[in-house]
Structure formats: structure tokens, C-alpha cells
Scaffold this motif. Structure first.
Motif, PDB file in Angstrom:
ATOM      1  N   PRO A 122      67.572  64.073  26.209  1.00  0.00           N
ATOM      2  CA  PRO A 122      65.278  64.715  26.746  1.00  0.00           C
ATOM      3  C   PRO A 122      64.964  65.798  26.954  1.00  0.00           C
ATOM      4  N   ILE A 123      66.118  67.138  27.813  1.00  0.00           N
ATOM      5  CA  ILE A 123      64.258  68.071  27.975  1.00  0.00           C
ATOM      6  C   ILE A 123      64.077  68.718  26.844  1.00  0.00           C
ATOM      7  N   ILE A 124      65.273  69.206  26.011  1.00  0.00           N
ATOM      8  CA  ILE A 124      65.202  69.830  24.362  1.00  0.00           C
ATOM      9  C   ILE A 124      64.098  68.398  23.979  1.00  0.00           C
ATOM     10  N   ALA A 125      63.940  67.147  23.938  1.00  0.00           N
ATOM     11  CA  ALA A 125      62.848  66.562  23.559  1.00  0.00           C
ATOM     12  C   ALA A 125      61.041  66.938  23.988  1.00  0.00           C
ATOM     13  N   LEU A 126      61.460  66.637  24.913  1.00  0.00           N
ATOM     14  CA  LEU A 126      59.928  66.603  26.098  1.00  0.00           C
ATOM     15  C   LEU A 126      59.717  67.905  25.523  1.00  0.00           C
ATOM     16  N   GLU A 127      60.914  69.093  25.519  1.00  0.00           N
ATOM     17  CA  GLU A 127      60.229  70.846  25.031  1.00  0.00           C
ATOM     18  C   GLU A 127      59.289  70.330  23.866  1.00  0.00           C
ATOM     19  N   ILE A 128      59.881  69.698  22.650  1.00  0.00           N
ATOM     20  CA  ILE A 128      59.419  70.152  21.770  1.00  0.00           C
ATOM     21  C   ILE A 128      58.313  69.216  21.558  1.00  0.00           C
ATOM     22  N   LEU A 129      57.788  67.790  22.182  1.00  0.00           N
ATOM     23  CA  LEU A 129      56.942  67.452  22.410  1.00  0.00           C
ATOM     24  C   LEU A 129      55.824  67.757  22.789  1.00  0.00           C
ATOM     25  N   ARG A 130      55.884  68.637  24.119  1.00  0.00           N
ATOM     26  CA  ARG A 130      55.193  69.053  24.203  1.00  0.00           C
ATOM     27  C   ARG A 130      54.582  70.283  24.015  1.00  0.00           C
ATOM     28  N   LYS A 131      55.101  70.846  22.935  1.00  0.00           N
ATOM     29  CA  LYS A 131      54.918  72.138  21.822  1.00  0.00           C
ATOM     30  C   LYS A 131      54.198  71.472  20.496  1.00  0.00           C
ATOM     31  N   VAL A 132      53.811  70.170  20.160  1.00  0.00           N
ATOM     32  CA  VAL A 132      53.886  69.626  18.972  1.00  0.00           C
ATOM     33  C   VAL A 132      52.464  69.302  19.126  1.00  0.00           C
ATOM     34  N   LYS A 133      52.604  67.908  20.694  1.00  0.00           N
ATOM     35  CA  LYS A 133      51.205  67.696  20.392  1.00  0.00           C
ATOM     36  C   LYS A 133      50.701  68.583  21.691  1.00  0.00           C
ATOM     37  N   LYS A 134      50.987  69.493  21.776  1.00  0.00           N
ATOM     38  CA  LYS A 134      49.936  70.289  22.432  1.00  0.00           C
ATOM     39  C   LYS A 134      50.166  69.955  24.209  1.00  0.00           C
ATOM     40  N   TRP A 135      50.267  68.985  24.133  1.00  0.00           N
ATOM     41  CA  TRP A 135      50.903  67.945  25.785  1.00  0.00           C
ATOM     42  C   TRP A 135      51.120  69.039  27.175  1.00  0.00           C
ATOM     43  N   GLU A 136      49.910  69.179  28.171  1.00  0.00           N
ATOM     44  CA  GLU A 136      50.410  69.901  28.882  1.00  0.00           C
ATOM     45  C   GLU A 136      49.383  69.068  30.485  1.00  0.00           C
ATOM     46  N   GLY A 137      50.224  69.229  31.754  1.00  0.00           N
ATOM     47  CA  GLY A 137      49.828  68.176  32.945  1.00  0.00           C
ATOM     48  C   GLY A 137      48.784  69.449  33.336  1.00  0.00           C
ATOM     49  N   ARG A 138      48.035  68.075  33.949  1.00  0.00           N
ATOM     50  CA  ARG A 138      46.588  68.732  34.941  1.00  0.00           C
ATOM     51  C   ARG A 138      47.104  68.129  36.760  1.00  0.00           C
ATOM     52  N   ARG A 139      46.393  69.006  37.799  1.00  0.00           N
ATOM     53  CA  ARG A 139      46.727  69.062  38.964  1.00  0.00           C
ATOM     54  C   ARG A 139      46.091  67.641  39.194  1.00  0.00           C
ATOM     55  N   LEU A 140      47.306  66.855  40.246  1.00  0.00           N
ATOM     56  CA  LEU A 140      46.548  65.894  40.618  1.00  0.00           C
ATOM     57  C   LEU A 140      45.420  65.679  41.641  1.00  0.00           C
ATOM     58  N   SER A 141      45.147  64.688  41.931  1.00  0.00           N
ATOM     59  CA  SER A 141      44.265  64.465  42.567  1.00  0.00           C
ATOM     60  C   SER A 141      44.764  63.720  43.751  1.00  0.00           C
ATOM     61  N   VAL A 142      44.143  64.382  45.233  1.00  0.00           N
ATOM     62  CA  VAL A 142      44.481  63.738  46.402  1.00  0.00           C
ATOM     63  C   VAL A 142      44.751  62.688  46.658  1.00  0.00           C
ATOM     64  N   ILE A 143      44.069  61.451  45.626  1.00  0.00           N
ATOM     65  CA  ILE A 143      45.026  60.647  45.866  1.00  0.00           C
ATOM     66  C   ILE A 143      45.866  59.821  44.989  1.00  0.00           C
ATOM     67  N   GLN A 144      46.110  60.573  43.804  1.00  0.00           N
ATOM     68  CA  GLN A 144      47.204  61.051  43.058  1.00  0.00           C
ATOM     69  C   GLN A 144      48.688  61.166  43.923  1.00  0.00           C
ATOM     70  N   LYS A 145      48.343  62.422  44.873  1.00  0.00           N
ATOM     71  CA  LYS A 145      49.279  63.093  45.629  1.00  0.00           C
ATOM     72  C   LYS A 145      49.845  61.776  46.391  1.00  0.00           C
ATOM     73  N   LEU A 146      48.697  61.413  47.380  1.00  0.00           N
ATOM     74  CA  LEU A 146      49.083  60.471  47.989  1.00  0.00           C
ATOM     75  C   LEU A 146      49.908  59.193  48.293  1.00  0.00           C
ATOM     76  N   ARG A 147      49.510  58.821  46.577  1.00  0.00           N
ATOM     77  CA  ARG A 147      50.179  57.622  46.063  1.00  0.00           C
ATOM     78  C   ARG A 147      51.469  58.012  45.569  1.00  0.00           C
ATOM     79  N   LEU A 148      51.767  59.047  44.604  1.00  0.00           N
ATOM     80  CA  LEU A 148      53.410  59.569  44.923  1.00  0.00           C
ATOM     81  C   LEU A 148      54.256  60.062  46.230  1.00  0.00           C
ATOM     82  N   GLY A 149      53.390  60.469  47.468  1.00  0.00           N
ATOM     83  CA  GLY A 149      54.654  60.454  48.305  1.00  0.00           C
ATOM     84  C   GLY A 149      54.175  58.983  49.331  1.00  0.00           C
ATOM     85  N   LEU A 150      53.987  58.425  48.816  1.00  0.00           N
ATOM     86  CA  LEU A 150      53.985  56.658  49.259  1.00  0.00           C
ATOM     87  C   LEU A 150      55.093  56.509  48.558  1.00  0.00           C
ATOM     88  N   VAL A 151      55.114  56.584  47.504  1.00  0.00           N
ATOM     89  CA  VAL A 151      56.288  55.598  46.787  1.00  0.00           C
ATOM     90  C   VAL A 151      57.404  56.626  46.860  1.00  0.00           C
TER      91      VAL A 151
END
Length: 701
Positions: A122-151
Motif C-alpha cells: 500500500p505504501i508503494i501504491a500510494l507513492e506511485i499514485l501521488r506521483k502520477v496524479k500529482k497529488w499533494e497534501g495541504r496544510r489543515l485548517s484550525v477546524i480540521q486540526k481540532l476535528r482530528l484532535g477530537l477524533v
């Protein structure tokens, strides 16, 4: 939330693949793992979301590949040792293991490659996917961080609640995680990350000491026989060794014998095997913490074993005691290993002997053999090197003026034996220094013809060491052998290669034939030992004791069953083994049907050699005592003369008929006894308790 699902999916995938690869379709309990997985994955997503695109990518790679390394290391280690890799092993023994057993590590890694690749997919597959789809993660907003912290907090609360509720209802998984913690059981039933997390908590407990430890409730400790059952005792002992079994008065030969009233035989001494301990002083000196307080109460309430018809049978004799690497009953064949066969089937014959496997395999196996205690976690022998080991075998021999030696045909420093074995009372020697200074430790080496053979030759060890003690008036010698060490093949195992011709015609796999072949070297060593003892006139008054450190666990179940020629899946049969307790003066074999194990060796030898010892100082018991036999395993399964109880498979096999009420009472008492013997051993080691006991013996005398 997609990041949370990605991280969660990777963990679940690795857990499933790891479980199937190592445990097959065995069932597991996912309740705890679900909460732990969500806790970890939400934290991973939160950490990654604190960075921009490039930072998030680096964080993702670091976290998932570090996670992969944990699973990969556990996969390789478990494949080799059938035990999880623990934090203590990495911190304490990592360098030693890589230096001494890199070939085994390499072989284990190569054999695990398919599983390692599957874990990485799965790690290799995600590395390939990120390269092919040019997918890059974005910085989370404060609300998103709070939500993940709550989870994360909610998942953590759920995880803790699982254990707390489990404790309240007496759930098996909660006992396995807590009171009955065994890393292999937790890994199998709760997952890799659950084991790693619990192991970290275990290390914290050890650092905090008694403040984080619970002590078991003391049961009723009188050692009565179980209801409606009796332990089978061995046959009566032979007449004093070396004496004629019958004589005739030559002055009255030919006369009609006159009837005489024979004097009644003296009653055997059945007094308890105890020291004259000042129990009040012991209790007073034990008030420093709750562990030592518990120990003083336990010892005061424990019924000691008693002297019996075998007490002092070998008084004044020599003793050669061997821990045989990877030894098994199934290595013994009359045509291939005739000396082992002779010794196993004469003198004392133990028909229900077990050798449990502990967490540090060889070192813990040695610890059990040499101390009569159950290991506390890992590396108990190493931990004991700083303690007063007043109850060890060489301490008793030394009191009678006997010089005690120990030999190992491997590295002096491995497992810190250069510290632990002298602390037991041995002058310890090996064939290599390891990481020790030659200036300081060079005098502790003995030479063999092939020092770089792997494994090394037990026969050559005997050739080099016997001259050092054979001329002594009396001696006690301990050997840790190595010829039976894994792996079992004809390319990497030199002992198997040397003896290959002897097993060439057997209709067995290479694995089984190689195992038999390397144990031929042990047989040669014993044959040479007996030959030299006889030549020196020391054979009749020398006792040979041999037990394994563990069975050859690097074999798969199918491979080991091929070697055994029978099914070994029932009632802990995998751990059945042989104890050799041999003396040339015992002409007829003495069968011992009582259940017994390696932790019983030390108190049994002390009784046979007539030493004044205290039977309450050991987790094992004199095999020849009238106490019921008991074998304890690392997950607190047990086998007694009455029942076989397997905690892992949740099976109970009764050997004797008891009423339902008696069964319940018996199991409750035996589980409490098992738990207490575990804690007794741990507290003895952690608190250097023999030092306290010795003060009380000296003060009273």
C-alpha cells in the motif's frame, strides 16, 4: 478526512497481512486494535496536516515507512524465534545479536521476503499514485486540526475503556493484555501495534517499579494433593550405589539358618527442606516496598517440600550439568545418537518432562535451569548478575570446597555471561571474547580446533575442557552447548555438514536430517566425556544432568512433527522433552511418571545431593517430593498431574475424574498458584531478595 482514512487503511492492511502471514486464520479480537489504530492514524494525519505540501510529503514518508519497519522487524524476528521483538531486546541485545547471529538474521530476512513485500504494497501504491496524479497534501485548517484532535481523544478514550470494561467483566483479551501479559499472545490476539504499545507500557512499569505493579492475592498455600487424585511417585531408590545387593556369612555356610527377628527398617527422614530463617526479621527487612512485603508473607505461608527416600542419594558425588542448545527428545535415536539414547533410557527416566519456551529463548532457558525461577520478562540471567544469587547450585558445592567451572563454546560476552555466570559461582570460560578486552578477559578463553565453525563443536569443547577438572578430587561443571543451534541445513550449519553422511539415507526432509546430524556432535561430546570419566576412575561417582534450553523452535510445526513422527498440537505436546539424570551406578531404570519441567531441576538436584537448602526459595519443586507436579508456561497455561490447561486455545483436558465442583475449586487454586509463582520469581529478581533472606538465616544461626 481522507488522510485519516489513508493512514487507518495502511495500518489495518498491515495488521491483516501480518496476522495471516504468521498466524493464518486463527481468530483475533479487534476491539482494542480498532481504537488504537484510529488513535494512531488520527495523530499521523494531524502531524502531516501541520506542514505544507513538501513537508506533508516528507512527514507521510517518514511515518508510514517507520511504521513499515516496525511490522517488518516483527515479521523477521517472529519468523526466526517465534517470539515478538521487544524493546528490551533491541536496547540490550541488538548489537550482540547482529554481531553473533547475522547469518541467522539474514536467512530469516530472506525467508520472509514475500511477506515483507506484501506489507509494503500500500505504501508503494500510494507513492506511485501521488506521483502520477500529482497529488499533494495541504496544510489543515484550525477546524480540521481540532476535528482530528477530537477524533484522536475519542479513540483513545474508547481504547482505554475497552481494557477497563474488559477487566470488569473478566474478558480474556483484557487479562492477556494486563495480568497475564505475554507478548506473543497479545500480538496474535490483539495485533502488532497493540503488542508494541503494551510492551512500551511494560517498560514504563519496570522503570516505575512497585508503584505501577499490582501484586496477586495470596491464596491458601498449603500444598495438598488434589481431590480424588494422587501423583505417581517413582520406584523406590536402589540400594546405596556401589554396594553389594546381598552377602553371605562364610562362617555359617552350610548350617541351617535360625530364624531371627529382623530389625524394623529406619523410618525415612521426611523433615521439611527449609533453612532456619528468622521470619520476623525477614518481615521487618521486607517492609521497604509492597513487593518484598508480599514475598515475606508468601514464604512464611508456603508449605515446603520434604526430604524423601531420594534425599542424599548422590551425596559427595561430582555433577556435570549441561544446558543443550535446541535439544529435543526427537534428536535421540539408538542408531545415530547411542550415548544420548543410553543415558535417556537408563538411570532416571522422566516420561512427562517439559521445557517451556521463554521470551529470551536460550538465555531464559539457562536462567530457569540454573536458578529454579521463572524469568521476569526478558534477559533475567543478565539482570541477575548484580544480585546475590545465594541459592544457586555452585554456591552449595562451594560450601563443600568444590571448585565450580562453566564452559560455553561461543562468545564470552554474549548475553553478558561473563558477568552472570561468575555471579552464580562459576569460573566461566568461552572460546571467543566478543566485545571484551583481551587484556582483561583473555584468561577466560579455552581453545578448540575450529573456533570459527558455526555452530561450534561440543565434542571439541569437551576435548579442551575436561583436562582442567578431571584430576580434581571432586568437581561441579556446567556446560552451555551450541552444536544444536539453528538453522538446520547442510550449507549454513557446520555441525550438520560434518555429520551429514550419518543421516544421508534417512527418508526425511533436509531440515529434519540436518537437525539430527548436528545433534550427533552433542552425542560425540557425551561419549567422549563418559570415556574420559571412566579412564580417570570418576564415572561411578559422577552424575550427568542434561536439559534443553528450548525445543528447536525455528522449525515450523509441520517440520517438527515430521521429526517427531506424530501430531504435537494437543495439551502443550510441543514442549514435551527429555531430562537426562544419569549415573553409571544405577543399573535398572527408574521410571518417573510425575509431570515436571526445567524449573524443577535445581531443587531436585539439591535434594539428590543432600544439600541443606530451603525449598521455598524456588518456583520449581523437587520432582521426588510428594507435591503434585506442575509445569508453567509463559502465557500462564499449565500442565499438572490432574489437568492440562491451554490459555491460548481455551482448552482444558482433565486427566483424572473430578466432580464439577472439585474441578472449579482445583482450577481456581491452581491458577492462583501459577500466578504466585510467577510473581515470586519476578520479585526475587527485581528486589535482590536472596540478599535479604541470607541476612535472616545468618542472624538466626
Amino acid at each position: 478526512m481522507i488522510r485519516l482514512f489513508i493512514y487507518t487503511g495502511i495500518i489495518i492492511y498491515m495488521e491483516v497481512v501480518f496476522h495471516l502471514g504468521n498466524f493464518g486464520l486463527q481468530s483475533c479480537n479487534p476491539l482494542f486494535l480498532i481504537g488504537l489504530t484510529v488513535t494512531i492514524s488520527s495523530l499521523q494525519a494531524l502531524i502531516g496536516g501541520c506542514f505544507g505540501p513538501k513537508g506533508e510529503k516528507r512527514a507521510f514518508r517518514i511515518m508510514v515507512w517507520a511504521q513499515y519497519l516496525v511490522f517488518a522487524a516483527q515479521a523477521v524476528f517472529y519468523h526466526i524465534f517465534r517470539e515478538p521483538l521487544r524493546i528490551t531486546a533491541v536496547m540490550v541485545n541488538g548489537q550482540d545479536a547482529l554481531g553473533s547471529y547475522w547469518k541467522e538474521a539474514l536467512t530469516g530476512t530472506l525467508q520472509t521476503v514475500p511477506l515483507l513485500i506484501l506489507l509494503a504494497l500500500p505504501i508503494i501504491a500510494l507513492e506511485i499514485l501521488r506521483k502520477v496524479k500529482k497529488w499533494e497534501g495541504r496544510r489543515l485548517s484550525v477546524i480540521q486540526k481540532l476535528r482530528l484532535g477530537l477524533v484522536s481523544w475519542a479513540a483513545l478514550l474508547y481504547t482505554v475503556s475497552c481494557i477497563l470494561v474488559g477487566n470488569m467483566v473478566g474478558a480474556d483479551f483484557s487479562e492477556e493484555y494486563g495480568e497475564y501479559y505475554d507478548p506473543a499472545t497479545v500480538m496474535r490476539n490483539m495485533g502488532v501495534l497493540a503488542m508494541v504499545q503494551r510492551d512500551g507500557f511494560y517498560e514504563i512499569q519496570n522503570l516505575l517499579g512497585s508503584f505501577a505493579e499490582t501484586t496477586p492475592v495470596l491464596p491458601v498455600l498449603a500444598q495438598d494433593t488434589p481431590p480424588e487424585s494422587e501423583s505417581k511417585s517413582p520406584e523406590p531408590p536402589p540400594e546405596p550405589l556401589g554396594e553389594s545387593q546381598g552377602t553371605e556369612d562364610t562362617d555359617t555356610a552350610g548350617e541351617t539358618p535360625q530364624p531371627e527377628e529382623s530389625p524394623a527398617p529406619p523410618e525415612p527422614d521426611t523433615s521439611p527442606n527449609v533453612w532456619n530463617i528468622n521470619l520476623e526479621m525477614l518481615a521487618e527487612l521486607s517492609q521497604s516496598n509492597k513487593e518484598t512485603t508480599w514475598l515475606s508473607d508468601y514464604i512464611a505461608g508456603l508449605a515446603p517440600t520434604r526430604r524423601n527416600e531420594y534425599t542424599g542419594l548422590f551425596e559427595g558425588y561430582n555433577l556435570i550439568f549441561l544446558t543443550a542448545e535446541g535439544f529435543s527428545t526427537y534428536a535421540v535415536r539408538e542408531d545415530l545418537t547411542p550415548t544420548l539414547y543410553k543415558m535417556l533410557h537408563s538411570s532416571f527416566v522422566f516420561n512427562n518432562y517439559y521445557v517451556p519456551v521463554w521470551q529470551t529463548s536460550t538465555s531464559d532457558g539457562e536462567y530457569v535451569n540454573c536458578t529454579g525461577l521463572i524469568p521476569d520478562g526478558q534477559h533475567s540471567m543478565r539482570k541477575s548478575s548484580e544480585n546475590n544469587m545465594a541459592c544457586s547450585l555452585p554456591r552449595f558445592f562451594s560450601e563443600e570446597g568444590v571448585y565450580c567451572r562453566a564452559y560455553h563454546n561461543n562468545t564470552l560476552s554474549y548475553y553478558d555471561r561473563h558477568l552472570s555466570h561468575p555471579n552464580l559461582g562459576y569460573d566461566f570460560k568461552a572460546i571467543k571474547l566478543g566485545n571484551l578486552s583481551e587484556t582483561e578477559w583473555g584468561g577466560q578463553l579455552f581453545t578448540v580446533e575450529h573456533p570459527n565453525a558455526w555452530p561450534a563443536s561440543d565434542y571439541e569443547m569437551m576435548q579442551s575442557t575436561i583436562p582442567e577438572y578431571i584430576g580434581d578430587d571432586r568437581f561441579h561443571v556446567y556446560y552451555m552447548t551450541v552444536s544444536g543451534h539453528m538453522y538446520y541445513d547442510f550449507t549454513g550449519n557446520q555441525m550438520s555438514s560434518w555429520n551429514r553422511e550419518a543421516v544421508e539415507g534417512l527418508e526425511l526432509s533436509e531440515n529434519a536430517r540436518a537437525y539430527l546430524a548436528c545433534n550427533i556432535e552433542l552425542d560425540k561430546a557425551l561419549a567422549y566425556l563418559l570415556e574420559q570419566l571412566e579412564a580417570a576412575g570418576k564415572l561411578e561417582n559422577t552424575v550427568i544432568c542434561l536439559s534443553a534450553d528450548h525445543y528447536p523452535y525455528c522449525m515450523s510445526q509441520d517440520q517438527y512433527e515430521e521429526l517427531a513422527g506424530e501430531d504435537l498440537s494437543n495439551d502443550m505436546d510441543l514442549f514435551r522433552n527429555s531430562l537426562i539424570l544419569w549415573n553409571a551406578g544405577i543399573q535398572e531404570p527408574i521410571a518417573v511418571e510425575k509431570v515436571c519441567c526445567s524449573v524443577d531441576i535445581l531443587p531436585t538436584l539439591l535434594n539428590l545431593f543432600g544439600f541443606e537448602y530451603d525449598s521455598r526459595m524456588y518456583a520449581g519443586r523437587d520432582i521426588f517430593s510428594d507435591e503434585e507436579g506442575l509445569v508453567i508456561f509463559k502465557d500462564k497455561s499449565f500442565v499438572s498431574d490432574t489437568v492440562a490447561y491451554n490459555r491460548s486455545s481455551k482448552t482444558t483436558t482433565w486427566k483424572k475424574e473430578l466432580s464439577e465442583e472439585d474441578q472449579e475449586a482445583y482450577m481456581e487454586a491452581k491458577k492462583a498458584d501459577v500466578n504466585c509463582r510467577y510473581q515470586f520469581s519476578a520479585y526475587i529478581l527485581r528486589n535482590n531478595y536472596y540478599d535479604i533472606v541470607e541476612q535472616c538465616v545468618s542472624a538466626e544461626e
